[in-house]
Scaffold this motif. Structure first.
Motif, PDB file in Angstrom:
ATOM      1  N   SER A 183       0.794  -1.446  -0.005  1.00  0.00           N
ATOM      2  CA  SER A 183      -0.192  -0.297  -0.049  1.00  0.00           C
ATOM      3  C   SER A 183       0.382   1.445   0.120  1.00  0.00           C
ATOM      4  N   MET A 184       1.714   1.537   0.643  1.00  0.00           N
ATOM      5  CA  MET A 184       2.813   2.427   0.933  1.00  0.00           C
ATOM      6  C   MET A 184       3.079   2.512  -0.853  1.00  0.00           C
ATOM      7  N   MET A 185       3.521   1.290  -1.121  1.00  0.00           N
ATOM      8  CA  MET A 185       4.935   1.216  -2.156  1.00  0.00           C
ATOM      9  C   MET A 185       3.147   1.702  -3.677  1.00  0.00           C
ATOM     10  N   ALA A 186       2.173   1.512  -3.377  1.00  0.00           N
ATOM     11  CA  ALA A 186       1.186   1.852  -4.712  1.00  0.00           C
ATOM     12  C   ALA A 186       0.928   3.950  -3.777  1.00  0.00           C
ATOM     13  N   LEU A 187       1.097   4.148  -2.831  1.00  0.00           N
ATOM     14  CA  LEU A 187       0.331   5.075  -2.742  1.00  0.00           C
ATOM     15  C   LEU A 187       1.541   5.973  -3.062  1.00  0.00           C
ATOM     16  N   GLY A 188       2.529   5.042  -2.967  1.00  0.00           N
ATOM     17  CA  GLY A 188       3.825   6.235  -3.995  1.00  0.00           C
ATOM     18  C   GLY A 188       3.468   6.406  -5.295  1.00  0.00           C
ATOM     19  N   GLU A 189       3.251   5.885  -5.481  1.00  0.00           N
ATOM     20  CA  GLU A 189       3.665   5.104  -7.236  1.00  0.00           C
ATOM     21  C   GLU A 189       2.480   6.424  -7.696  1.00  0.00           C
ATOM     22  N   THR A 190       1.333   6.693  -7.518  1.00  0.00           N
ATOM     23  CA  THR A 190       0.268   6.832  -7.362  1.00  0.00           C
ATOM     24  C   THR A 190       0.541   8.531  -7.189  1.00  0.00           C
ATOM     25  N   LEU A 191       1.432   8.614  -6.458  1.00  0.00           N
ATOM     26  CA  LEU A 191       1.629   9.956  -6.063  1.00  0.00           C
ATOM     27  C   LEU A 191       2.710  10.828  -6.791  1.00  0.00           C
ATOM     28  N   ALA A 192       3.094   9.903  -7.712  1.00  0.00           N
ATOM     29  CA  ALA A 192       4.302   9.682  -8.904  1.00  0.00           C
ATOM     30  C   ALA A 192       3.981  10.762 -10.544  1.00  0.00           C
ATOM     31  N   HIS A 193       2.639   9.152 -10.657  1.00  0.00           N
ATOM     32  CA  HIS A 193       1.789  10.164 -11.605  1.00  0.00           C
ATOM     33  C   HIS A 193       0.858  11.269 -11.705  1.00  0.00           C
ATOM     34  N   LEU A 194       0.601  11.548  -9.942  1.00  0.00           N
ATOM     35  CA  LEU A 194      -0.404  12.925 -10.055  1.00  0.00           C
ATOM     36  C   LEU A 194       0.843  14.047  -9.947  1.00  0.00           C
ATOM     37  N   ASN A 195       1.699  13.666  -9.768  1.00  0.00           N
ATOM     38  CA  ASN A 195       2.952  15.003  -9.768  1.00  0.00           C
ATOM     39  C   ASN A 195       2.957  15.499 -11.391  1.00  0.00           C
ATOM     40  N   TRP A 196       3.482  14.611 -11.980  1.00  0.00           N
ATOM     41  CA  TRP A 196       3.873  13.894 -12.997  1.00  0.00           C
ATOM     42  C   TRP A 196       2.942  15.202 -14.112  1.00  0.00           C
ATOM     43  N   LEU A 197       1.176  14.292 -13.813  1.00  0.00           N
ATOM     44  CA  LEU A 197      -0.185  15.748 -14.185  1.00  0.00           C
ATOM     45  C   LEU A 197      -0.272  16.845 -14.000  1.00  0.00           C
ATOM     46  N   GLU A 198       0.134  17.598 -12.350  1.00  0.00           N
ATOM     47  CA  GLU A 198       0.314  18.268 -11.947  1.00  0.00           C
ATOM     48  C   GLU A 198       1.718  18.967 -12.864  1.00  0.00           C
ATOM     49  N   SER A 199       2.277  18.527 -13.408  1.00  0.00           N
ATOM     50  CA  SER A 199       3.269  19.800 -13.412  1.00  0.00           C
ATOM     51  C   SER A 199       3.148  19.643 -14.766  1.00  0.00           C
ATOM     52  N   ASN A 200       2.834  19.108 -15.716  1.00  0.00           N
ATOM     53  CA  ASN A 200       2.121  19.263 -16.876  1.00  0.00           C
ATOM     54  C   ASN A 200       0.690  19.933 -16.981  1.00  0.00           C
ATOM     55  N   ASP A 201       0.516  20.719 -16.256  1.00  0.00           N
ATOM     56  CA  ASP A 201      -0.861  21.575 -15.265  1.00  0.00           C
ATOM     57  C   ASP A 201      -1.947  20.738 -16.528  1.00  0.00           C
ATOM     58  N   GLU A 202      -1.812  19.442 -15.475  1.00  0.00           N
ATOM     59  CA  GLU A 202      -3.494  18.954 -16.456  1.00  0.00           C
ATOM     60  C   GLU A 202      -4.196  18.872 -15.102  1.00  0.00           C
ATOM     61  N   LEU A 203      -3.714  18.993 -13.988  1.00  0.00           N
ATOM     62  CA  LEU A 203      -3.745  18.310 -12.342  1.00  0.00           C
ATOM     63  C   LEU A 203      -3.860  19.947 -11.676  1.00  0.00           C
ATOM     64  N   PHE A 204      -4.966  20.320 -10.515  1.00  0.00           N
ATOM     65  CA  PHE A 204      -4.096  21.610 -10.111  1.00  0.00           C
ATOM     66  C   PHE A 204      -4.703  20.897  -8.341  1.00  0.00           C
ATOM     67  N   CYS A 205      -3.671  20.846  -7.412  1.00  0.00           N
ATOM     68  CA  CYS A 205      -3.994  20.785  -6.309  1.00  0.00           C
ATOM     69  C   CYS A 205      -3.712  21.528  -5.497  1.00  0.00           C
ATOM     70  N   GLN A 206      -4.795  21.574  -4.587  1.00  0.00           N
ATOM     71  CA  GLN A 206      -4.813  22.389  -3.281  1.00  0.00           C
ATOM     72  C   GLN A 206      -5.329  21.776  -1.850  1.00  0.00           C
ATOM     73  N   ARG A 207      -4.410  21.635  -0.965  1.00  0.00           N
ATOM     74  CA  ARG A 207      -4.486  21.875   0.225  1.00  0.00           C
ATOM     75  C   ARG A 207      -5.519  21.867   1.013  1.00  0.00           C
ATOM     76  N   LYS A 208      -7.094  21.512   1.981  1.00  0.00           N
ATOM     77  CA  LYS A 208      -7.907  21.677   1.698  1.00  0.00           C
ATOM     78  C   LYS A 208      -7.922  22.144   3.043  1.00  0.00           C
ATOM     79  N   THR A 209      -8.768  23.115   3.922  1.00  0.00           N
ATOM     80  CA  THR A 209      -8.463  24.294   4.672  1.00  0.00           C
ATOM     81  C   THR A 209      -9.286  23.678   5.946  1.00  0.00           C
ATOM     82  N   ASP A 210     -10.232  22.939   5.633  1.00  0.00           N
ATOM     83  CA  ASP A 210     -10.920  22.014   6.531  1.00  0.00           C
ATOM     84  C   ASP A 210     -10.080  20.752   7.046  1.00  0.00           C
TER      85      ASP A 210
END
Length: 369
Positions: free
Chosen positions: A323-350
């Motif tokens: 699970s730790m490795m799968a989450l880390g791999e998911t984040l690697a793909h999310l970071n790629w999409l975010e750096s490619n301006d396909e995804l926007f990431c924001q920390r929820k204040t609540d």
């Protein structure tokens, strides 16, 4: 650590049957197979799931001795097998050095013992040596505020995180690291016997992974940088939360495609194989398919966190470490999409959890979540 997820689970056998496996593997008991003159392939057992129940190690013969490539796990079984292999197969020549492709402990945790037992140096890249030092000397950081915050931002439930941290604390191999090293750099050449081995550096699976390439004999000691049956884990952790391991991994795979296509690949796990360029393309295709799955998920989800994306990508039951490795791999793909301006990431204040949505959705919502 390696991912046990096949590039295409339903088509795995079909894909891997396209590769050529010209040499029958040795048993995982220290048995030895000669790949070519002065190059021996042996396997050591590992108490891991079936796809990782062994590690391939190699002996390289010099004029006056041998070099060991990767070490196996630091346990009594592997230590005894090394002594037996060296006595039976090294023709009374000495061990001259230990080469570690990267810091993961199946490749390096026995380095200190081998160095002390045979009074030999270690050869390793700078990034791998110091990553090994950092992790082995920093087990107290497990469960630190920084780590807890990283996984909370990813949306991982605290009870699941506690199980992961407990599993990591029980790991018997994480604490071993060697005292010193001789640095390997990109383009360096190690002349061992009649062969000149060029150092080819890869990234993504680990910071500065060293492959050894003999152009004249078309041989690649690939470590975990190119495996025939599984895809090496590409992981983002709390040490570099905005890292781009996927970008670096894809770039490294493309570098391997510049080597001779007839090269025989000697991997760290699985059988020795040919059709290196085909295997590289399979792995590249796999990661682009994973990106497409995340894009489709983002289209249907109003917004989501990394843990939810992981559950969408990895649908089978996972152990805590998986699970730790799968989450880390998911984040690697999310970071790629975010750096490619396909995804926007924001920390929820609540909640304090990072939330993702398609950039187009963000713009349509007037830059608000």
């Amino acid at each position: 650590m390696k991912s046990m997820i096949l590039p295409k689970e339903s088509q795995g056998h079909q894909l891997h049957s396209l590769l050529e496996y010209p040499i029958t593997p040795p048993n995982a008991d220290g048995s030895v197979v000669e790949i070519a003159e002065g190059l021996l392939w042996l396997r050591m057992p590992m108490p891991m799931p079936m796809s990782l129940d062994h590690i391939n190690l190699y002996l390289l013969e010099d004029n006056d001795g041998w070099y060991i490539l990767d070490t196996g796990l630091n346990n009594d079984t592997t230590r005894q097998l090394w002594l037996t292999v060296i006595e039976q197969h090294c023709n009374k020549k000495v061990i001259k050095g230990v080469i570690c492709t990267h810091f993961h402990y199946d490749h390096s945790s026995l380095a200190s013992w081998l160095m002390a037992t045979f009074n030999v140096p270690l050869y390793m890249t700078f990034g791998e040596f110091y990553m090994l030092k950092t992790l082995s000397n920093n087990t107290a950081a497990l469960g630190s505020d920084n780590q807890l915050d990283f996984y909370h931002r990813a949306g991982l439930p605290r009870d699941e995180l506690d199980v992961i941290i407990t599993s990591c604390r029980k790991d018997p191999f994480i604490k071993f690291s060697p005292p010193s090293f001789n640095r390997l750099r990109e383009g360096d050449v190690l002349t061992i016997g009649k062969r000149r081995w060029q150092i080819v550096i890869g990234e993504g699976h680990s910071p500065e992974h060293a492959c050894l390439y003999c152009e004249a004999d078309k041989l690649l000691l690939a470590g975990d940088q190119l495996l025939p049956n599984i895809s090496s884990n590409i992981l983002v952790s709390e040490l570099e939360p905005q890292g781009q391991p996927l970008k670096n991994w894809l770039r490294s795979l493309e570098k391997l495609q510049t080597l001779d296509p007839q090269t025989l690949v000697l991997p760290a796990h699985g059988p020795v194989f040919r059709h290196m360029h085909l295997r590289v393309q399979q792995l590249i295709d796999h990661h682009f398919e994973q990106l497409d799955i995340l894009r489709a998920f983002a289209l249907q989800a109003p917004e989501f966190n990394a843990y939810q994306a992981m559950k969408h990508l990895f649908k089978r039951a996972l152990s805590p470490i998986e699970s730790m490795m799968a989450l880390g791999e998911t984040l690697a793909h999310l970071n790629w999409l975010e750096s490619n301006d396909e995804l926007f990431c924001q920390r929820k204040t609540d909640s304090g959890i990072n939330s993702y949505l398609l950039t187009d959705k963000k713009l349509a919502a007037g830059n608000t979540l």
